[in-house]
Design a protein around this motif. Structure first.
Motif, PDB file in Angstrom:
ATOM      1  N   THR A 234     -18.997  -3.094  -7.085  1.00  0.00           N
ATOM      2  CA  THR A 234     -20.167  -3.230  -6.222  1.00  0.00           C
ATOM      3  C   THR A 234     -20.140  -2.181  -5.113  1.00  0.00           C
ATOM      4  OG1 THR A 234     -20.174  -5.596  -6.644  1.00  0.00           O
ATOM      5  CG2 THR A 234     -21.481  -4.824  -4.792  1.00  0.00           C
ATOM      6  N   ALA A 235     -18.967  -1.991  -4.514  1.00  0.00           N
ATOM      7  CA  ALA A 235     -18.858  -0.991  -3.454  1.00  0.00           C
ATOM      8  C   ALA A 235     -19.164   0.394  -4.014  1.00  0.00           C
ATOM      9  CB  ALA A 235     -17.463  -1.025  -2.840  1.00  0.00           C
ATOM     10  N   ILE A 236     -18.651   0.690  -5.213  1.00  0.00           N
ATOM     11  CA  ILE A 236     -18.928   1.985  -5.835  1.00  0.00           C
ATOM     12  C   ILE A 236     -20.425   2.127  -6.068  1.00  0.00           C
ATOM     13  CG2 ILE A 236     -18.686   3.296  -7.979  1.00  0.00           C
ATOM     14  CD1 ILE A 236     -15.819   2.220  -8.123  1.00  0.00           C
ATOM     15  N   TYR A 237     -21.030   1.047  -6.523  1.00  0.00           N
ATOM     16  CA  TYR A 237     -22.470   1.091  -6.753  1.00  0.00           C
ATOM     17  C   TYR A 237     -23.200   1.391  -5.457  1.00  0.00           C
ATOM     18  CZ  TYR A 237     -27.205  -0.383  -7.667  1.00  0.00           C
ATOM     19  OH  TYR A 237     -28.564  -0.395  -7.753  1.00  0.00           O
ATOM     20  N   LEU A 238     -22.810   0.706  -4.394  1.00  0.00           N
ATOM     21  CA  LEU A 238     -23.515   0.882  -3.119  1.00  0.00           C
ATOM     22  C   LEU A 238     -23.348   2.293  -2.588  1.00  0.00           C
ATOM     23  CD1 LEU A 238     -22.767  -2.462  -1.249  1.00  0.00           C
ATOM     24  CD2 LEU A 238     -24.896  -1.724  -2.304  1.00  0.00           C
ATOM     25  N   VAL A 239     -22.144   2.842  -2.702  1.00  0.00           N
ATOM     26  CA  VAL A 239     -21.884   4.134  -2.085  1.00  0.00           C
ATOM     27  C   VAL A 239     -22.317   5.288  -2.993  1.00  0.00           C
ATOM     28  CG1 VAL A 239     -20.079   5.667  -1.230  1.00  0.00           C
ATOM     29  CG2 VAL A 239     -19.999   3.252  -0.700  1.00  0.00           C
ATOM     30  N   GLU A 240     -22.023   5.179  -4.278  1.00  0.00           N
ATOM     31  CA  GLU A 240     -22.231   6.329  -5.151  1.00  0.00           C
ATOM     32  C   GLU A 240     -23.602   6.326  -5.826  1.00  0.00           C
ATOM     33  OE1 GLU A 240     -19.908   8.657  -5.283  1.00  0.00           O
ATOM     34  OE2 GLU A 240     -18.452   7.566  -4.067  1.00  0.00           O
ATOM     35  N   TYR A 241     -24.145   5.141  -6.064  1.00  0.00           N
ATOM     36  CA  TYR A 241     -25.427   5.091  -6.766  1.00  0.00           C
ATOM     37  C   TYR A 241     -26.529   4.474  -5.934  1.00  0.00           C
ATOM     38  CZ  TYR A 241     -22.591   5.787 -10.979  1.00  0.00           C
ATOM     39  OH  TYR A 241     -21.738   6.275 -11.921  1.00  0.00           O
ATOM     40  N   GLY A 242     -26.108   3.640  -4.974  1.00  0.00           N
ATOM     41  CA  GLY A 242     -27.045   2.713  -4.354  1.00  0.00           C
ATOM     42  C   GLY A 242     -28.253   3.351  -3.700  1.00  0.00           C
ATOM     43  N   ARG A 243     -29.396   3.105  -4.245  1.00  0.00           N
ATOM     44  CA  ARG A 243     -30.669   3.485  -3.637  1.00  0.00           C
ATOM     45  C   ARG A 243     -31.631   2.354  -3.939  1.00  0.00           C
ATOM     46  NH1 ARG A 243     -28.121   6.486  -1.710  1.00  0.00           N
ATOM     47  NH2 ARG A 243     -28.115   8.729  -1.504  1.00  0.00           N
ATOM     48  N   GLY A 244     -32.592   2.178  -3.072  1.00  0.00           N
ATOM     49  CA  GLY A 244     -33.682   1.275  -3.397  1.00  0.00           C
ATOM     50  C   GLY A 244     -33.398  -0.183  -3.086  1.00  0.00           C
ATOM     51  N   LYS A 245     -34.249  -1.027  -3.640  1.00  0.00           N
ATOM     52  CA  LYS A 245     -34.271  -2.428  -3.223  1.00  0.00           C
ATOM     53  C   LYS A 245     -33.010  -3.174  -3.619  1.00  0.00           C
ATOM     54  CE  LYS A 245     -39.183  -3.284  -2.849  1.00  0.00           C
ATOM     55  NZ  LYS A 245     -40.355  -3.384  -3.705  1.00  0.00           N
ATOM     56  N   LEU A 246     -32.506  -2.915  -4.832  1.00  0.00           N
ATOM     57  CA  LEU A 246     -31.342  -3.655  -5.285  1.00  0.00           C
ATOM     58  C   LEU A 246     -30.161  -3.430  -4.348  1.00  0.00           C
ATOM     59  CD1 LEU A 246     -30.003  -5.446  -7.360  1.00  0.00           C
ATOM     60  CD2 LEU A 246     -29.384  -3.402  -8.637  1.00  0.00           C
ATOM     61  N   ALA A 247     -29.933  -2.154  -4.003  1.00  0.00           N
ATOM     62  CA  ALA A 247     -28.810  -1.848  -3.118  1.00  0.00           C
ATOM     63  C   ALA A 247     -28.997  -2.535  -1.772  1.00  0.00           C
ATOM     64  CB  ALA A 247     -28.685  -0.345  -2.932  1.00  0.00           C
ATOM     65  N   LYS A 248     -30.237  -2.510  -1.264  1.00  0.00           N
ATOM     66  CA  LYS A 248     -30.501  -3.155   0.036  1.00  0.00           C
ATOM     67  C   LYS A 248     -30.204  -4.648  -0.062  1.00  0.00           C
ATOM     68  CE  LYS A 248     -33.481  -0.328   2.818  1.00  0.00           C
ATOM     69  NZ  LYS A 248     -34.610   0.432   2.296  1.00  0.00           N
ATOM     70  N   ALA A 249     -30.676  -5.257  -1.165  1.00  0.00           N
ATOM     71  CA  ALA A 249     -30.465  -6.701  -1.332  1.00  0.00           C
ATOM     72  C   ALA A 249     -28.980  -7.011  -1.420  1.00  0.00           C
ATOM     73  CB  ALA A 249     -31.180  -7.192  -2.585  1.00  0.00           C
ATOM     74  N   VAL A 250     -28.242  -6.196  -2.168  1.00  0.00           N
ATOM     75  CA  VAL A 250     -26.803  -6.441  -2.297  1.00  0.00           C
ATOM     76  C   VAL A 250     -26.132  -6.315  -0.932  1.00  0.00           C
ATOM     77  CG1 VAL A 250     -24.662  -5.611  -3.298  1.00  0.00           C
ATOM     78  CG2 VAL A 250     -26.709  -5.729  -4.704  1.00  0.00           C
ATOM     79  N   THR A 251     -26.472  -5.246  -0.193  1.00  0.00           N
ATOM     80  CA  THR A 251     -25.891  -5.056   1.137  1.00  0.00           C
ATOM     81  C   THR A 251     -26.169  -6.263   2.017  1.00  0.00           C
ATOM     82  OG1 THR A 251     -26.370  -2.730   0.906  1.00  0.00           O
ATOM     83  CG2 THR A 251     -25.781  -3.489   3.095  1.00  0.00           C
ATOM     84  N   PHE A 252     -27.415  -6.708   1.980  1.00  0.00           N
ATOM     85  CA  PHE A 252     -27.822  -7.853   2.793  1.00  0.00           C
ATOM     86  C   PHE A 252     -26.984  -9.073   2.453  1.00  0.00           C
ATOM     87  CE2 PHE A 252     -30.460 -11.660   3.231  1.00  0.00           C
ATOM     88  CZ  PHE A 252     -30.833 -11.569   4.556  1.00  0.00           C
TER      89      PHE A 252
END
Lengths: 341, 359, 374
Positions: B163-181
């Motif tokens: 998940t952290a890799i997704y957030l940092v390396e790929y994360g853009r858009g709504k999904l990443a925001k929702a996961v961060t939240f």
């Protein structure tokens, strides 16, 4: 020169750029390689899994809390009482979180006020001040202390720390009692201040660890440039280390705050809780969300548990606000830093 | 104080003239002398004023040390140097301030825990030993904690890392925001609530029995956000140049992440995971609800009640007699030792695998 | 390449660590209580009927009876080796909740089931309902820490005033009047109550309310009603505070007051002040009346005993089971264990551990009920 900082690296730039060289073409193609697709799917999948778990918990808690709130006869935010069984009001549940909000916020603030400067001090000590032969072992010891479980802190806080604080409190009362905040009327020193001190000690290693990690990432040439200009060690730290590490420090403090806000067992063992708000942080009484849940949970009936969950939901919201604020601060700093520009 | 007799060797006060390249400095030994001096005066004041808490003596000495260093330096070396001295002395004081409680914690645990800490204690369960009696041990609790924490790590670490890799390396858009939240929301979950969630879902709705596995699920819920947050922070610190250099060489992105980004951040990530383990290994409430309490040895985490070390400590403390306190301290010692050994091993592996840096 | 080889080596190391840990799991054993100074040898083993009892018996509830359960389990397990009784002292409320949700075989509770709880129990007990079986009695001692005062007499009204913060110092007139011979210091009184909800608080406040209604204006209940005041978690918590704090006073089960805490003698309707002992508590419990309906044996305690030497602040812990419709896989074990607990041997064991046995006419009924459980 590009200064690497904490900002999110934008790898897509590489892919978005027009593939002019052979290497870039390969890189662009790389996005569709099976390995990449699988990896992306995996990491996105975990993100989604996490999201689902969280959403399920949030929904579950919101549902349980709504049951409790629907029947609450008191005002949830301003009532100074916790009586979901309705003993005093003839069976009508009355409960509110005013005291818990106060206790949680005050004890966490005390913890942060004590811990953050000290933690930054230790982190700087390890990264910049300590003799090299001493730095590594100290860092190591602090690392290990971060791993001490909270139940052990609770045991130590109740049996070792609390009994030793009476003298300090009388002294604070003698000199600062006039402020009203540090009035001490005697009794066992099991107040929000004690909780704050214990929490500070508990979160100290965490904040230190993360801050140190960040301080060590400061590009050497930044520091060397400052030194070359004749700056003293403190000026080097103020001009290159602290600005670079600010978001790291904030995020470290937030990690610490997260632990302080949600700390349960340690608080429950050292606090003398009651549903009152005292102006003085040295007087017994007060309570925190997590402590209240832990001490009331066992004997509560199902409705009482729902009420406690409702209070737990507020703890979420507070944590969320804290985290949001931290993210805002970090994001704003990013705009000014010019890093990765 | 002895310092006051020292004669300044250069132009005192303010910025020294441009002709004077070497400004006045306090001698090298001055911090030590000031430290000893303030300690003596601090103790003196403490004794004279009859302050019964040693903490206050120390605090007075610390304040004296900082103040005296600053004033001396300001008069002898000038403003900039004085600030530097102030910072240095503050850092030292902060360090010492922090060492005292932490050292006390370790000392008390070792000293009080050593009483009943022996081979018998480590290799036996409580069995039928009553709370008030001496004897019994923590073998069942060690097994329980090892298995529950291990299972929780098996769930939480891969998901958290990815998940952290997704957030940092790929994360853009709504999904990443929702996961961060939601990761932020998750950090605020009181442990007992996570336990309650699993209790309703796993035991009440799906109808399974108490087991180590049920506890492990609740622990993994608590562990995930910590792993994600710390890993995220560490991945962000990896310089972009490394990624770009790797990508420019035609290395696929997933290999870049696995072979360049992760190894660079592995030290920090390990620390984060260790912190997360420390957090869950000390959790009592969810274990109490889900794993139950089994004074006998049960090595199967998927069937039947188990025990765990923090729960053992809590219950022995709650039993409120000397035999219980002794066992609680000894178990605390074992728990700390367990986590520290784990920490050591992880750290060793991390250092071994990490690419060499300036550290 | 070099990096990869290192990876492999690290993996090997990890695998070694894991297998080492697994190997560890093969070399421990349960403490059977026979070795070391693990306590008295079992002697009553012969009388315990195991019948078909086997497997794990999960129960939870009152922490007040934990020491009694410990003692019973030791004897019982010595006779019935196939049974593992796991009693989780989570507190009465949690015990009843777990029982009503069908998680446990029985619950231990310091107060009898409430009507709505009985109503809810119809679900888990199928068509039948849950019942209270009184098994353990015990005195709640009022412990204090006043240097130089090793004998202290108080009555209900003074106690109520102390815990209500109306009497603030140890040399107050009201206390001096009851203790003409004691040298009372002017120390501030530090009254502690339980911060968690507890059957002990419930019974203590019921005593205050019952014996001094004018001085105690608050409702009785598991949680402490007066605002403010100092508190600590669990009986062990308040006991520890009393030990640490000069001028402290609090209430706790007698077994917690044993180490270095003086206990108050209570002035009741009788001529002489009564000491907090097991025998004196038994005298008060023998005045209790059964108020439960049908097979339910809930008791009403008399907080104003007039009998000579009856200690008025007592606590009775019930085991809560289904009258009919208990879980089939644990029924035999539950019956066998409760049968032993209510037997003469089981009740006799209580006295050695600071608890009071249940009066004979009530315990006879309990035995009949246990035998009829299904």
């Amino acid at each position: 020169m590009d200064i690497p900082t904490d900002t999110t690296p934008p790898p897509p730039r590489v892919e978005d750029a027009k593939p002019t060289t052979a290497a870039q073409k390969r890189a662009a193609r790389g996005a569709t390689r099976p390995g990449d697709r699988i990896f992306l799917a995996l990491s996105r999948g975990s993100g989604i899994a996490l999201l689902l778990v969280m959403a399920a918990i949030a929904a579950f808690l919101a549902y349980r809390a709504s049951i409790a709130l629907a029947d609450n006869e008191g005002s949830f935010f301003t009532t100074f009482e916790w009586d979901p069984a309705g003993i005093t009001s003839g069976g009508k549940p009355v409960f509110g979180i005013a005291v818990l909000v106060f206790g949680t916020v005050v004890s966490s603030i005390i913890a942060l006020v004590i811990a953050v400067p000290v933690a930054i001090g230790i982190a700087l000590f390890i990264s910049h001040y300590a003799p090299r032969s001493l730095a590594a072992p100290i860092a190591f010891v602090i690392d290990l202390l971060a791993a001490v479980p909270s139940i052990v802190y609770g045991l130590w806080g109740a049996l070792v720390v609390a009994p030793n604080l009476t003298g300090l409190y009388s002294w604070l009362d003698d000199y600062f009692g006039w402020t009203g905040i540090f009035e001490y009327q005697g009794g066992a020193p099991r107040s929000l201040m004690t909780v704050g001190i214990l929490l500070a000690i508990m979160i100290l290693p965490i904040i230190t660890n993360v801050s140190r990690e960040v301080f060590l990432q400061v590009p050497k040439f930044n520091e060397e440039a400052a030194l070359a200009l004749g700056a003293t060690r403190w000026e080097v730290i103020r001009m290159s280390v602290l600005p670079f590490g600010r978001s790291g420090i904030i995020s470290a403090s937030m990690l610490g705050l997260g632990r302080a806000l949600g700390e349960t067992i340690a608080v429950a063992t050292v606090l003398s809780p009651s549903f009152v708000i005292n102006a003085s942080v040295l007087d017994y009484g007060g309570g925190t969300f997590a402590q209240n849940i832990a001490s009331k949970f066992n004997e509560a009936n199902e409705y009482g548990r729902d009420a406690l969950i409702a209070s737990g939901l507020v703890l979420f919201v507070i944590t969320l606000l804290v985290n949001g604020a931290a993210r805002l601060i970090i994001a704003r700093r990013k705009e000014y830093s010019g890093a990765n520009a | 104080m002895s310092i006051s007799t020292m004669k300044p060797t250069g132009t005192p006060g303010g910025e020294s003239g441009p002709s004077n390249l070497k400004a006045a400095r306090l001698p090298r030994w001055s911090p030590y002398v000031i430290a000893v001096g303030s300690l003596a005066v601090g103790c003196g004041i403490g004794l004279a004023a009859g302050l019964d808490s040693r903490l206050q003596w120390g605090l007075i000495a610390a304040i004296l040390f900082v103040a005296v260093s600053y004033i001396l330096s300001a008069t002898v070396e000038g403003g900039r140097q004085a600030k530097d001295r102030l910072a240095t002395s503050m850092v030292w004081v902060m360090f010492l301030l922090a060492v005292v409680p932490l050292a006390s914690l370790v000392y008390e645990t070792v000293q009080r825990g050593a009483k009943v800490f022996n081979g018998y204690f480590l290799s036996h369960s409580m069995g039928v030993v009553a709370d008030k009696e001496t004897g019994g041990g923590i073998y069942h609790a060690i097994i329980g904690t090892l298995e529950q924490v291990g299972l929780a790590c098996l769930i939480a670490v891969p998901i958290g890392l990815l998940t952290a890799i997704y957030l940092v390396e790929y994360g853009r858009g709504k999904l990443a925001k929702a996961v961060t939240f939601f990761v932020d929301v998750m950090t605020g979950i009181p442990s007992i609530v996570a336990g309650l969630f699993v209790l309703s879902f796993w035991i009440l709705i799906l109808g399974f029995d108490f087991s180590g596995w049920a506890g492990a699920m609740a622990l993994s819920i608590l562990m995930m956000p910590v792993v994600v947050r710390s890993t995220e922070e560490m991945l962000k610190l990896v310089p972009n140049e490394l990624r770009e250099a790797s990508l420019a060489l035609g290395v696929p992105k997933w290999r870049t992440i696995l072979k360049v980004v992760l190894p660079t951040a592995i030290g920090g990530i390990t620390t984060g995971v260790m912190l997360a383990i420390a957090r869950i290994a000390g959790e009592t409430a969810p274990v109490l609800l889900l794993v139950w309490v089994n004074p006998f040895i049960n090595t199967n985490p998927f069937d039947g009640a188990q025990a765990s070390l923090p729960l053992y400590i809590y219950q022995q403390y709650q039993s409120g007699n000397q035999a219980g306190y002794d066992r609680a301290w000894a178990a605390a010692l074992a728990l700390i030792a367990f986590i520290m050994i784990l920490n050591l091993v992880a750290r060793g592996v991390a250092r071994w695998k990490a690419p060499t840096t300036g550290r | 390449m070099k990096l990869q080889r290192k990876n492999r080596r690290a993996l090997t190391l990890g695998a070694l660590a894991v297998s080492g840990a697994l190997a560890l799991t093969a070399c421990g054993s349960d403490d059977t209580g026979d070795n070391g100074d693990g306590g008295k040898k079992s002697n009553a083993a012969s009388d315990i009927k195991c019948d078909d009892a086997k497997g794990q018996l999960a129960a939870s509830g009152s922490s007040a009876q934990k020491n009694a359960i410990d003692a019973w389990v030791k004897q019982y397990t010595a006779a019935c080796k196939d049974v593992q009784v796991q009693y989780n002292p989570t507190g009465s409320g949690a015990g009843i909740t777990a029982f009503l949700q069908g998680q446990t075989a029985f619950a231990g509770s310091d107060s009898a089931l409430k009507p709505d709880e009985i109503e809810k129990s119809k679900k888990v007990c199928k068509s039948s309902q849950a019942i209270d079986l009184p098994m353990v009695g015990g005195p709640i001692a009022v412990g204090y820490n006043v240097p130089g005062v090793d004998k202290l007499v108080l009555d209900a009204k003074t106690l109520a005033d102390i815990f209500n913060n109306k009497i603030k110092n140890w040399n107050d007139k009201a206390i001096e009047k009851l203790n003409p011979d004691a040298k009372l210091p002017g120390t501030k009184i530090q009254a502690f109550h339980r911060s968690d909800e507890s059957g002990t608080t419930d019974n203590f406040t019921k005593y205050l309310k019952g014996a001094a209604p004018s001085a105690w204006p608050y409702e009785t209940g598991k949680s402490w009603e007066p605002k403010g005041g100092q508190s600590a978690q669990g009986s062990s918590g308040v006991a520890q505070q009393v030990k640490q704090t000069t001028g402290a006073i609090s209430y706790m089960e007698l077994s917690y007051a044993e180490e270095g805490i003086e206990t108050v003698d209570l002035k009741t309707g009788a001529k002489e002040p009564v000491e907090a002992t097991v025998d004196n508590a038994s005298k008060a419990i023998s005045e209790a009346k059964t108020v439960g309906k049908g097979k339910d044996l809930a008791l009403e305690l008399n907080y104003k005993p007039t009998a000579e030497g009856a200690y008025p602040i007592t606590l009775v812990t019930y085991e809560v089971v289904c009258e009919k419709g208990n879980k089939s896989d644990t029924l035999a074990t539950t019956k066998s264990f409760l049968n032993y607990v209510s037997s003469e041997d089981g009740q006799a064991l209580l006295k050695e551990n600071g608890y009071a046995p249940i009066p004979s006419e009530i315990i006879t009924k309990v035995r009949e009920t246990v035998a009829a459980l299904s």
